[in-house]
Design an enzyme around this catalytic site. Structure first.
Site, PDB file in Angstrom:
ATOM      1  N   LYS A  27      25.104 -15.592  41.352  1.00 55.14           N
ATOM      2  CA  LYS A  27      26.498 -15.295  41.663  1.00 55.14           C
ATOM      3  C   LYS A  27      26.671 -14.234  42.733  1.00 55.14           C
ATOM      4  O   LYS A  27      25.980 -13.227  42.732  1.00 55.14           O
ATOM      5  CB  LYS A  27      27.200 -14.797  40.410  1.00 55.14           C
ATOM      6  N   GLY A  38      27.960 -29.039  21.681  1.00 56.83           N
ATOM      7  CA  GLY A  38      29.316 -29.599  21.674  1.00 56.83           C
ATOM      8  C   GLY A  38      29.460 -30.911  22.408  1.00 56.83           C
ATOM      9  O   GLY A  38      29.787 -31.927  21.820  1.00 56.83           O
ATOM     10  N   GLU A  47      29.799 -12.595  33.012  1.00 51.41           N
ATOM     11  CA  GLU A  47      30.144 -12.561  34.437  1.00 51.41           C
ATOM     12  C   GLU A  47      31.444 -11.833  34.723  1.00 51.41           C
ATOM     13  O   GLU A  47      31.726 -11.522  35.876  1.00 51.41           O
ATOM     14  CB  GLU A  47      30.155 -13.974  35.026  1.00 51.41           C
ATOM     15  N   HIS A  54      19.281 -28.558  31.690  1.00 47.40           N
ATOM     16  CA  HIS A  54      19.557 -28.673  33.126  1.00 47.40           C
ATOM     17  C   HIS A  54      18.617 -29.666  33.787  1.00 47.40           C
ATOM     18  O   HIS A  54      18.772 -29.997  34.954  1.00 47.40           O
ATOM     19  CB  HIS A  54      19.428 -27.312  33.807  1.00 47.40           C
ATOM     20  N   CYS A  62      22.464 -25.809  25.929  1.00 49.97           N
ATOM     21  CA  CYS A  62      23.882 -25.896  26.300  1.00 49.97           C
ATOM     22  C   CYS A  62      24.369 -27.299  25.955  1.00 49.97           C
ATOM     23  O   CYS A  62      23.636 -28.084  25.338  1.00 49.97           O
ATOM     24  CB  CYS A  62      24.036 -25.585  27.800  1.00 49.97           C
TER      25      CYS A  62
HETATM   26  N1  GLN Z   1      30.888 -26.684  24.277  1.00 51.59           N
HETATM   27  C1  GLN Z   1      30.605 -26.786  25.670  1.00 51.59           C
HETATM   28  C2  GLN Z   1      29.745 -28.019  25.930  1.00 51.59           C
HETATM   29  O1  GLN Z   1      28.997 -28.373  25.112  1.00 51.59           O
HETATM   30  C3  GLN Z   1      29.888 -25.566  26.188  1.00 51.59           C
HETATM   31  C4  GLN Z   1      29.676 -25.605  27.679  1.00 51.59           C
HETATM   32  C5  GLN Z   1      29.114 -24.335  28.291  1.00 51.59           C
HETATM   33  O2  GLN Z   1      28.635 -23.464  27.617  1.00 51.59           O
HETATM   34  N2  GLN Z   1      29.117 -24.211  29.585  1.00 51.59           N
HETATM   35  O3  GLN Z   1      29.796 -28.627  26.949  1.00 51.59           O
HETATM   36 ZN    ZN Z   2      26.404 -23.358  27.702  1.00 54.84          ZN
END
Ligand code: GLN
Ligand code: ZN
Length: 758
Positions: free
Chosen positions: A112, A434, A607, A696, A728
């Protein structure tokens, strides 16, 4: 005369022309001329826009194919050895290879740019590194503008900031050791600009507005002493913060001009006026370069007039606070935006007019621009008194908030017992963050619904089917805590913004995030309130399908704030509290609907941290309070989760613990659990799900690999507090990888359970 100046204009094009041209070039690298043409057209259009707006000092070399920090890296010939660059001019293929990587050489890191949502390519340094003038971009673009009749002030990123933004993998090596060699090349670049006819350059040194140590201060003095007299007059630009304790240092540097950000730090005017040298030109950043609001011209003019009275009109420039790179391009394109809202806003092009008006008012007197000032005044007044912005109920509710509202009823240990009693989860419970894959089909259905080609009932049937398939899949895979999959969401902030009062959306309000990736942040223009439940329908539906526990999924107040353009007429903390109350209502409704695990994502908490250390505690205090306000209204037995990613959190551990979430999931797999160290050193008190799958990458990690990561975690954290989850959300992944990876993840958790039992 008082001159108007700009520090940089968005390069992406009002209709994202640069994105399309760049991605087309990447798809077909043979056709370079199309990209070059688009770039030249964009530059020409930007110069014309600025000149036509009446801006006296127009920048060049603010254009970039990817990133201005990478441009400086290329200009200095600082190509990392793995890209096989033999010296000499850095071509476009090498340039994009550094940014994006190749099969043979991984991309340079990206991070960033200060506290913006722009990301730059991190320079890499090593001992004995050599530098050379390796490009003619700045000179070429200066000449290109001159040929179009625009005499420009080229922009370069300054040497100390450039060195400080980079990284070295060699232990004990300080990049400032390279300063003299780097500055020598800057000297040559400046001399070439001078030969080409440039009389001024803008050198950006945003680091000057940060906390500096003695070595960095000395570096500033040494670098600018060495550059003095080598080229055009230097306008040294600081922004994003006040100069504060660096004011004397900055004012004493042998440069011809100094730019200061009076939007972020209006109080610095007086100390700066007192400190600047007798001939220094002072550039005043009085139009917000990082927001979408029309300036209050009367308020902006006051410091300009003060400076003119003290220094004389000739020694004052009026400018945006920073480069307009961080603003959307042109408000005129927003033909669908409600006219009243639109009358309160200004994008980059409109901000140029504001800058020009202010300079004329200061130079020729307010009468010269009486009409513009009156129009601006009317817009500001209408915004100030609008009932669309000020909702008494929101203010009353905030005023009634008590400290108890931000506190769970019982301490964590008691909540834990209550949660265990009714959740009945195995050791090492498995879950996800999620989202599940947002396939082309999901996005196409949403687009069709938005266009009106698909009616609501059909769209919702589609979403229900996707949710049901995902619930069944999670059951089959043996996950312990299920999610609904977030198919109804386009984006984790936009989805909520569209359902809250006080938000507006633009059609073309794009801002560069990195390379060809742009974002279109929602605009928070007024008091925030939640007219109706936002997510309950989908969580309740998922719950109706299964006996397994289902986790509700919300975006937290700090993240919504951080990823939006925020109104500037009240403090950010206040807007955040309003958001927190809206989320709190949603949490309450989810709980009432029987959803007893609720995750509130705060990936952007870190951030939002202020650039100056002295400001950080105050920020963390209100950010934490907002999260707690959003989450603390539930019963002991309701389990609050939070999730964070994208950053290292070790420096804000006390704040993360103070969120008092029952469970936190964090991104850790790429750093092989290094991030956990912070949680261990701090003795993080609640439950943790360290990510075991780097989402990722399309790679499917083996069960054994995930088991090893978990064993690492078990060695340092109490096993009964560990969760098993990916890094994530899974929205960018494909179904086959998701199925395979989650199967491996469940297998890894089961192996650990067996080992623990045996
Ligand atoms: N709940 C969101 C997802 O699963 C979280 C996304 C994130 O942390 N950037 O996409
Ligand atoms: Zn995330």
């Amino acid at each position: 005369m008082t001159r108007s100046a700009n520090l940089g204009f968005p390069r992406i094009g009002a209709r994202r022309e640069l994105k399309r041209a760049t991605e087309a070039f990447w798809a077909n690298p043979r056709d370079r001329s199309a990209l070059e043409h688009t770039a030249a057209d964009l530059r020409a259009a930007n110069w014309a826009t600025q000149r036509d707006a009446g801006v006296d000092v127009v920048p060049s070399n603010d254009f970039s194919f990817y990133d201005q920090v990478l441009d400086m890296t290329a200009a200095l010939g600082a190509v990392p050895p793995r890209f096989g660059h033999a010296g000499g001019p850095v071509g476009i293929d090498t340039y994009f290879a550094m940014a994006r990587g190749t099969a043979a050489a991984p991309a340079m890191e990206m991070t960033k740019w200060f506290d913006t949502n722009y990301h730059y390519i991190v320079p890499e340094f090593h001992r004995g590194q050599r530098f050379e003038p390796a490009g003619t971009k700045a000179v070429d673009e200066f000449r290109e503008a001159a040929a179009l009749g625009v005499h420009t002030r080229p922009v370069l990123l300054g040497p100390v900031t450039w060195l400080r933004l980079g990284k070295s993998k060699e232990p004990g090596f300080d990049a400032l050791e390279l300063l003299d060699d780097v500055v020598a090349v800057y000297g040559e670049l400046l001399a070439r600009l001078s030969d080409a006819g440039a009389d001024w350059v803008q050198i950006d040194e945003p680091m000057l507005a940060l906390d500096l140590d003695a070595a960095e201060r000395e570096a500033y003095a040494r670098a600018y002493a060495a550059l003095a007299g080598t080229g055009p007059a230097v306008m040294l630009a600081s922004y994003f913060e006040g100069l504060r304790d660096n004011t004397e240092l900055a004012a004493a540097l042998p440069v011809a001009g100094l730019h200061v950000d009076l939007i972020r730090a209006p109080d610095q005017l007086e100390p700066v006026l007192n400190a600047v040298g007798r001939d220094t030109v002072l550039s005043l950043g009085v139009v917000d370069g990082r927001n979408v609001w029309r300036a209050d011209l009367d308020a902006a003019l006051a410091p300009v007039e003060t400076a003119v009275a003290r220094l004389g009109a000739e020694r004052v420039e009026v400018a945006p606070s920073c480069s307009l790179l961080h603003s959307p391009v042109d408000l005129d394109l927003e033909t669908d935006l409600d006219p009243e809202l639109k009358s309160w806003m200004a994008f980059a092009k409109q901000k140029l007019h504001e800058v020009a008006t202010l300079a004329r008012a200061a130079g020729e007197g307010r009468e010269a621009v009486a009409e513009q000032l009156a129009a601006g005044r009317e817009a500001v007044a209408s915004r100030r008194r609008s009932p669309r912005i000020h909702k008494p109920a929101v203010a009353e509710r905030l005023a009634a908030v008590t400290p108890e509202d931000a506190r769970r009823a019982s301490p964590y240990e008691e909540r834990r017992a209550a949660q265990r009693a009714h959740l009945d989860l195995p050791p090492f419970p498995t879950t996800t963050i999620g989202s599940f894959p947002q396939t082309t089909e999901v996005r196409q259905k949403r687009a069709a619904f938005r266009r009106g080609d698909l009616d609501r009932a059909a769209y919702e049937r589609f979403l229900e089917a996707a949710t049901e398939r995902t619930v069944r899949l999670q059951e089959e895979l043996g996950l312990d805590v299920l999610v609904h999959g977030e198919f109804e969401r386009n984006d984790m902030v936009e989805y909520f913004g569209e359902r809250l009062d006080g938000f507006a959306f633009t059609r073309h309000g794009w801002v560069q995030s990195f390379g060809s990736r742009y974002v279109k942040p929602p605009v928070i223009f007024g008091d925030v309130a939640r007219p109706a439940p936002m997510t309950v329908r989908w969580s309740a539906y998922a719950r109706s399908l299964t006996d397994k526990p289902v986790k509700g999924m919300l975006t937290g107040p700090v993240t919504i704030l951080q990823w939006s353009f925020v109104r500037d007429d009240v403090a950010r903390a206040e807007v955040c509290r309003q958001l927190a109350l809206a989320i709190r209502d949603e949490v309450g409704d989810l709980e009432a609907a029987g959803v007893r695990l609720i995750q509130i994502d705060e990936p952007a908490l870190r951030e939002g941290l202020p650039l100056r250390r002295a400001d950080r505690d105050a920020y963390l205090a209100w950010a934490v309070e907002c999260f707690r306000l959003a989450s603390a209204g539930v019963a002991d037995a309701t389990q609050i989760h939070t999730h964070m990613c994208y950053a290292e959190f070790n420096d804000i551990m006390p704040a993360i613990a103070a969120l008092d979430a029952d469970v936190i999931s964090i991104e850790t797999s790429r750093s092989a659990m290094e991030l956990l160290d912070g949680f261990v050193d701090f003795e993080y008190p609640n439950e943790i799900g360290p990510g075991v799958w780097d989402i990722h990458s399309p790679r499917v990690p083996a069960a054994d690999e995930m088991r090893r990561l978990l064993e690492k975690a078990v060695r340092v954290l109490p096993r009964e507090r560990l969760w098993v989850n990916p890094d994530c959300g899974l929205k960018t992944r494909g179904w086959p990888e998701v199925e395979a990876s989650l199967a491996h993840m469940v297998e890894a958790a089961r192996t650990l359970r067996r080992e623990a039992a045996g």
